[in-house]
Motif scaffolding. Structure first.
Motif, PDB file in Angstrom:
ATOM      1  N   GLY A 124      29.410  17.789  71.214  1.00 41.24           N
ATOM      2  CA  GLY A 124      29.734  18.134  69.836  1.00 41.24           C
ATOM      3  C   GLY A 124      28.687  17.734  68.822  1.00 41.24           C
ATOM      4  N   ASP A 125      27.556  17.211  69.279  1.00 42.86           N
ATOM      5  CA  ASP A 125      26.492  16.773  68.369  1.00 42.86           C
ATOM      6  C   ASP A 125      25.454  17.889  68.222  1.00 42.86           C
ATOM      7  N   THR A 126      25.813  18.905  67.446  1.00 44.71           N
ATOM      8  CA  THR A 126      24.912  20.046  67.282  1.00 44.71           C
ATOM      9  C   THR A 126      23.622  19.646  66.584  1.00 44.71           C
ATOM     10  N   ALA A 127      23.741  18.861  65.500  1.00 42.23           N
ATOM     11  CA  ALA A 127      22.557  18.450  64.752  1.00 42.23           C
ATOM     12  C   ALA A 127      21.618  17.629  65.631  1.00 42.23           C
ATOM     13  N   GLY A 128      22.177  16.713  66.418  1.00 44.85           N
ATOM     14  CA  GLY A 128      21.357  15.895  67.302  1.00 44.85           C
ATOM     15  C   GLY A 128      20.681  16.721  68.374  1.00 44.85           C
ATOM     16  N   ALA A 129      21.401  17.704  68.894  1.00 46.21           N
ATOM     17  CA  ALA A 129      20.844  18.575  69.922  1.00 46.21           C
ATOM     18  C   ALA A 129      19.670  19.376  69.383  1.00 46.21           C
ATOM     19  N   VAL A 130      19.838  19.896  68.183  1.00 46.62           N
ATOM     20  CA  VAL A 130      18.774  20.690  67.560  1.00 46.62           C
ATOM     21  C   VAL A 130      17.558  19.824  67.271  1.00 46.62           C
ATOM     22  N   GLN A 131      17.784  18.629  66.725  1.00 50.55           N
ATOM     23  CA  GLN A 131      16.668  17.745  66.387  1.00 50.55           C
ATOM     24  C   GLN A 131      15.921  17.292  67.633  1.00 50.55           C
ATOM     25  N   LEU A 132      16.670  16.959  68.694  1.00 48.63           N
ATOM     26  CA  LEU A 132      16.035  16.546  69.944  1.00 48.63           C
ATOM     27  C   LEU A 132      15.194  17.683  70.508  1.00 48.63           C
ATOM     28  N   TRP A 133      15.756  18.900  70.506  1.00 49.32           N
ATOM     29  CA  TRP A 133      15.010  20.031  71.044  1.00 49.32           C
ATOM     30  C   TRP A 133      13.743  20.285  70.231  1.00 49.32           C
ATOM     31  N   LYS A 134      13.858  20.200  68.907  1.00 54.99           N
ATOM     32  CA  LYS A 134      12.686  20.408  68.054  1.00 54.99           C
ATOM     33  C   LYS A 134      11.581  19.406  68.379  1.00 54.99           C
ATOM     34  N   THR A 135      11.977  18.143  68.539  1.00 58.27           N
ATOM     35  CA  THR A 135      10.992  17.088  68.795  1.00 58.27           C
ATOM     36  C   THR A 135      10.298  17.298  70.140  1.00 58.27           C
ATOM     37  N   LEU A 136      11.087  17.513  71.185  1.00 62.15           N
ATOM     38  CA  LEU A 136      10.496  17.692  72.510  1.00 62.15           C
ATOM     39  C   LEU A 136       9.724  19.005  72.616  1.00 62.15           C
ATOM     40  N   HIS A 137      10.179  20.026  71.891  1.00 59.67           N
ATOM     41  CA  HIS A 137       9.453  21.294  71.902  1.00 59.67           C
ATOM     42  C   HIS A 137       8.082  21.131  71.256  1.00 59.67           C
ATOM     43  N   ALA A 138       8.014  20.294  70.210  1.00 61.68           N
ATOM     44  CA  ALA A 138       6.728  20.027  69.566  1.00 61.68           C
ATOM     45  C   ALA A 138       5.773  19.344  70.543  1.00 61.68           C
ATOM     46  N   VAL A 139       6.302  18.420  71.339  1.00 59.19           N
ATOM     47  CA  VAL A 139       5.473  17.762  72.353  1.00 59.19           C
ATOM     48  C   VAL A 139       5.008  18.775  73.399  1.00 59.19           C
ATOM     49  N   GLU A 140       5.924  19.642  73.822  1.00 58.57           N
ATOM     50  CA  GLU A 140       5.587  20.703  74.776  1.00 58.57           C
ATOM     51  C   GLU A 140       4.440  21.568  74.244  1.00 58.57           C
ATOM     52  N   LEU A 141       4.558  21.976  72.982  1.00 62.33           N
ATOM     53  CA  LEU A 141       3.518  22.810  72.381  1.00 62.33           C
ATOM     54  C   LEU A 141       2.192  22.067  72.291  1.00 62.33           C
TER      55      LEU A 141
END
Length: 227
Positions: A124-141
C-alpha cells in the motif's frame, strides 16, 4: 568450436538482445515512456505489479544475457588482436570488460528496482514504491541504461584497431566508428536521444557484421576480411 566462432555466436546473441529490447520498447512499453525523459514512474510501477515477469525477462535479456554474451565476445576479440598488436588487444580487453561489468550491474539493479517497487506497492506504499523505483532507475541509467559512453568507446576502439591492422573489413570498421561516436555523444544532453538511437541501431548492425565475420571467416586474424 574455436574461440573465434564462439565470439561470433556471442556477437549475434548481443544483436538479438538489442532487437528484442527495441521490439518491446516500441510496443508493450511505449505508453510508459521508456527510453525517454517523459517516463511515467507511477505508471511503470503499476505496470510492473501487473506484468512483473515481462519486465524481469526484458531486463534480463537486454542486460544480463547481453553482458554474458558480451564477455565472450570481448575475450574473443582480444585474442584475435593479440598476435597482430598486443597493445590493442589489452585496450580492447580492458574497455570491453568495463562495459560488460556496467551492463551486468545495470541489469541486476533494474531487476531489484522492479521487485522492490512491486513489494512496496503491494503493502500500500505507492509513494514509496515510486520513489524507490525512481532512485534505482537513475542508478541503472547512470551505469549504462541512459548513456552509452563505455560501449561507444569499446566499439570505436575495436573498429579502429580493425582498420589499422586490417583485421576487419570496411563494413565492420565503418559501422563501428559511426556507432562508437554515437555512443560517446550520448554524454551531451541535447544530443542524447538522437545519439542513443544511432548507437542502438548501429550496434545491432555492427554486432551482426562482426558475428558473421567471426563465424564464417576462414582467413587468419591478420588478413583483411570481406565484411
Amino acid at each position: 568450436m574455436n574461440m573465434q566462432r564462439t565470439g561470433g555466436i556471442a556477437a549475434l546473441t548481443c544483436a538479438a538482445t538489442y532487437i528484442f529490447g527495441f521490439v518491446l520498447l516500441v510496443t508493450l512499453l511505449a505508453e510508459l515512456g521508456y527510453g525517454t525523459n517523459d517516463i511515467d514512474a507511477e505508471a511503470v510501477v503499476r505496470f510492473s505489479a501487473e506484468n512483473q515477469t515481462v519486465l524481469i525477462v526484458w531486463n534480463t535479456v537486454i542486460y544480463v544475457i547481453n553482458a554474458l554474451a558480451l564477455a565472450l565476445l570481448v575475450v574473443a576479440l582480444a585474442r584475435r588482436f593479440k598476435m597482430v598488436s598486443p597493445e590493442w588487444s589489452t585496450i580492447i580487453l580492458a574497455f570491453g570488460l568495463v562495459w560488460t561489468t556496467l551492463v551486468l550491474g545495470a541489469g541486476m539493479i533494474a531487476n531489484v528496482a522492479t521487485e522492490r517497487a512491486v513489494a512496496l506497492l503491494a503493502q500500500g506504499d505507492t509513494a514509496g514504491a515510486v520513489q524507490l523505483w525512481k532512485t534505482l532507475h537513475a542508478v541503472e541509467l547512470g551505469l549504462g541504461g541512459g548513456n552509452e559512453i563505455a560501449g561507444g568507446v569499446w566499439i570505436f576502439c575495436v573498429s579502429l584497431a580493425g582498420l589499422l591492422h586490417q583485421s576487419f573489413g570496411k563494413t565492420v570498421v565503418g559501422l563501428g566508428i559511426l556507432t562508437g561516436l554515437g555512443g560517446f555523444l550520448t554524454i551531451l544532453p541535447p544530443l542524447g536521444d538522437i545519439a542513443g538511437a544511432v548507437f542502438g541501431l548501429g550496434a545491432i548492425a555492427w554486432f551482426i557484421a562482426v558475428g558473421l565475420t567471426l563465424v564464417f571467416e576462414r582467413q587468419t586474424p591478420s588478413a583483411t576480411t570481406p565484411a
